[in-house]
Design an enzyme around this catalytic site. Structure first.
Site, mmCIF file in Angstrom:
data_model
loop_
_atom_site.group_PDB
_atom_site.id
_atom_site.type_symbol
_atom_site.label_atom_id
_atom_site.label_comp_id
_atom_site.label_asym_id
_atom_site.label_seq_id
_atom_site.Cartn_x
_atom_site.Cartn_y
_atom_site.Cartn_z
ATOM 1 N N SER A 10 39.931 -38.296 -39.730
ATOM 2 C CA SER A 10 41.204 -38.002 -39.066
ATOM 3 C C SER A 10 42.318 -38.792 -39.745
ATOM 4 O O SER A 10 42.068 -39.720 -40.503
ATOM 5 C CB SER A 10 41.111 -38.324 -37.572
ATOM 6 O OG SER A 10 40.850 -39.686 -37.395
ATOM 7 N N CYS A 11 43.559 -38.385 -39.451
ATOM 8 C CA CYS A 11 44.712 -38.977 -40.115
ATOM 9 C C CYS A 11 44.755 -40.481 -39.832
ATOM 10 O O CYS A 11 44.408 -40.876 -38.738
ATOM 11 C CB CYS A 11 46.017 -38.301 -39.664
ATOM 12 S SG CYS A 11 46.512 -38.683 -37.977
ATOM 13 N N PRO A 12 45.117 -41.316 -40.768
ATOM 14 C CA PRO A 12 45.710 -40.986 -42.068
ATOM 15 C C PRO A 12 44.708 -40.999 -43.231
ATOM 16 O O PRO A 12 45.137 -40.966 -44.384
ATOM 17 C CB PRO A 12 46.714 -42.123 -42.254
ATOM 18 C CG PRO A 12 46.011 -43.314 -41.658
ATOM 19 C CD PRO A 12 45.174 -42.775 -40.509
#
Lengths: 72, 328
Positions: A10-12
């Protein structure tokens, strides 16, 4: 051609890994596999900020981004 | 959770109304207000979340400043607090929890708030926050609705903490950026609230998870006014620009934009990074105040004099278009 598979992150993290691949292989066309819309948007932003052209394909709910460095 | 998810979960629940309940959960207010006497009401709120910075002491400070902010946004005075702790005891040393609680306590002292208890559970993921009880005069509650056409909009802290926190998670943010947002997030909205009350304002909210525009939208949704925001006047951390351009955008930012897309119109000349920052989810953000035009410069002067140096007038309330926000 360098492939970056950031599905499952998942981000980042997708952006961080793509950025590293760009720095390690500055002349390469990168194929980046992402899972979410957010990662697709964020990786595209990174690429555009560095002058890469971005082509995206949706493949069975995931995305394949082809990032071509400037001047190529 | 995203703004739309919450509305879905709350829809149709059988709420009990009470003549003494001044502010309940029907509207997206910052805190609940219950009248005890004609002169006195209690204000209640709570907030807790996972660490936003690596330093436990700073995290404790931020969590407390963030939770107290809801009371300040309503013009209330927080009095007591209770700790809320979720702690992974098997994975983490107890000294980390001690540092978090010490940081939290330090902010409570600064705010004149007494810790009266708390509750802790073991959890896979660390979380900390507080519940707060405060008081307010029933006739002096500052709601997030009440903005009038002609009002000026004042924002008291710079935006960008969500984007910079994402960069911190990615190991991209330098110490300077971390220190800057830590200082901002751990700053109480106490002074800003006192000055707002001394000046007399029409509406206020604090800018947190839904971003500037998400909370601005709550101020005008279903009312007969709209807003025009001057994007060039909005204060933000310069690092937020750098990281937004780089794609360090939290998922919540996209959710915030999607949820309010029908209410917000962004002019073409507004650069993408700035449009992003306006929806960036904030932790312990500033107050967004709707103040009558003739008092706006007085309020701003007082804020600056009190050391709230980044406070700025970022736009105005308009009679048309109603229920919409135009970004120029």
């Amino acid at each position: 051609m360098t492939e970056v598979d950031v599905r499952g992150f998942s981000c980042p993290i997708p952006v961080v890994k793509t950025k590293k691949a760009m720095e390690d292989n500055p002349k390469d066309v990168l194929t980046v596999l992402v899972e979410t819309e957010v990662s697709k948007e964020n990786v595209s932003r990174l690429a555009q900020s560095r002058g890469y052209s971005v082509r995206e394909e949706a493949v069975s709910g995931e995305y394949r981004l082809t990032l071509t460095p400037p001047g190529k | 959770m995203g703004p739309g998810d919450l509305a879905q979960a709350l829809a149709g629940l059988p709420l009990i109304s009470d003549p003494n309940l001044i502010v309940g959960i029907e509207r997206a207010e910052d805190a609940g207000v219950y009248k005890l006497t004609d002169e006195l009401a209690i204000v209640q709120t709570l907030d807790f979340f996972t660490p936003i910075v690596d330093d436990p002491y700073a995290f404790g400070q931020i969590a407390v400043a963030n939770a107290l902010s809801d009371v300040y946004a309503m013009g209330g005075q927080p009095l007591t607090a209770m700790n809320i702790v979720c702690f992974p005891q098997k994975k983490m040393d107890i000294s980390i929890l001690r540092d978090i609680l010490a940081g939290g306590l330090e902010k409570m002292h600064e705010a004149g708030v007494i810790l009266v208890g708390g509750h802790s559970v073991e959890d896979d993921e660390l979380k900390y926050g507080i519940s707060v009880t405060g008081t307010i005069h029933p006739a002096k509650v500052v709601l997030n609705t009440g903005a009038r056409a002609g009002d000026r909009l004042v924002l008291t802290k710079p935006l960008g903490t969500g984007i910079i926190s994402t960069a911190i998670k990615g190991g991209m943010a330098g110490e300077g950026a971390v220190a800057k947002i830590t200082r901002s997030m751990s700053t109480l909205n106490l002074k800003a609230s006192e000055l707002m009350q001394a000046t007399g304002v029409n509406a206020c909210t604090d800018v947190t998870g839904f971003g500037l525009l998400g909370h601005a939208a709550e101020m005008i949704e279903g009312t007969d006014v709209g807003m025009v925001i001057d994007s060039t006047a909005v204060p933000f951390f310069p690092e937020a620009r750098e990281f937004a351009v780089m794609g360090m955008i939290p998922a919540g930012l996209y959710r915030n934009r999607e949820f309010r897309k029908n209410m917000v119109e962004v002019a073409q000349e507004v650069p993408q990074y700035l449009a992003d920052i306006l929806f960036d989810p904030q932790t312990s953000g500033g107050l967004l105040i709707s103040v009558p035009e003739h008092k706006a410069s007085r309020l701003l002067g007082r804020l600056h004099k009190a050391g709230i140096s980044e406070a700025a007038i970022i736009g105005e309330v308009v009679s048309e278009p109603k229920g919409r926000i135009i970004i120029r």
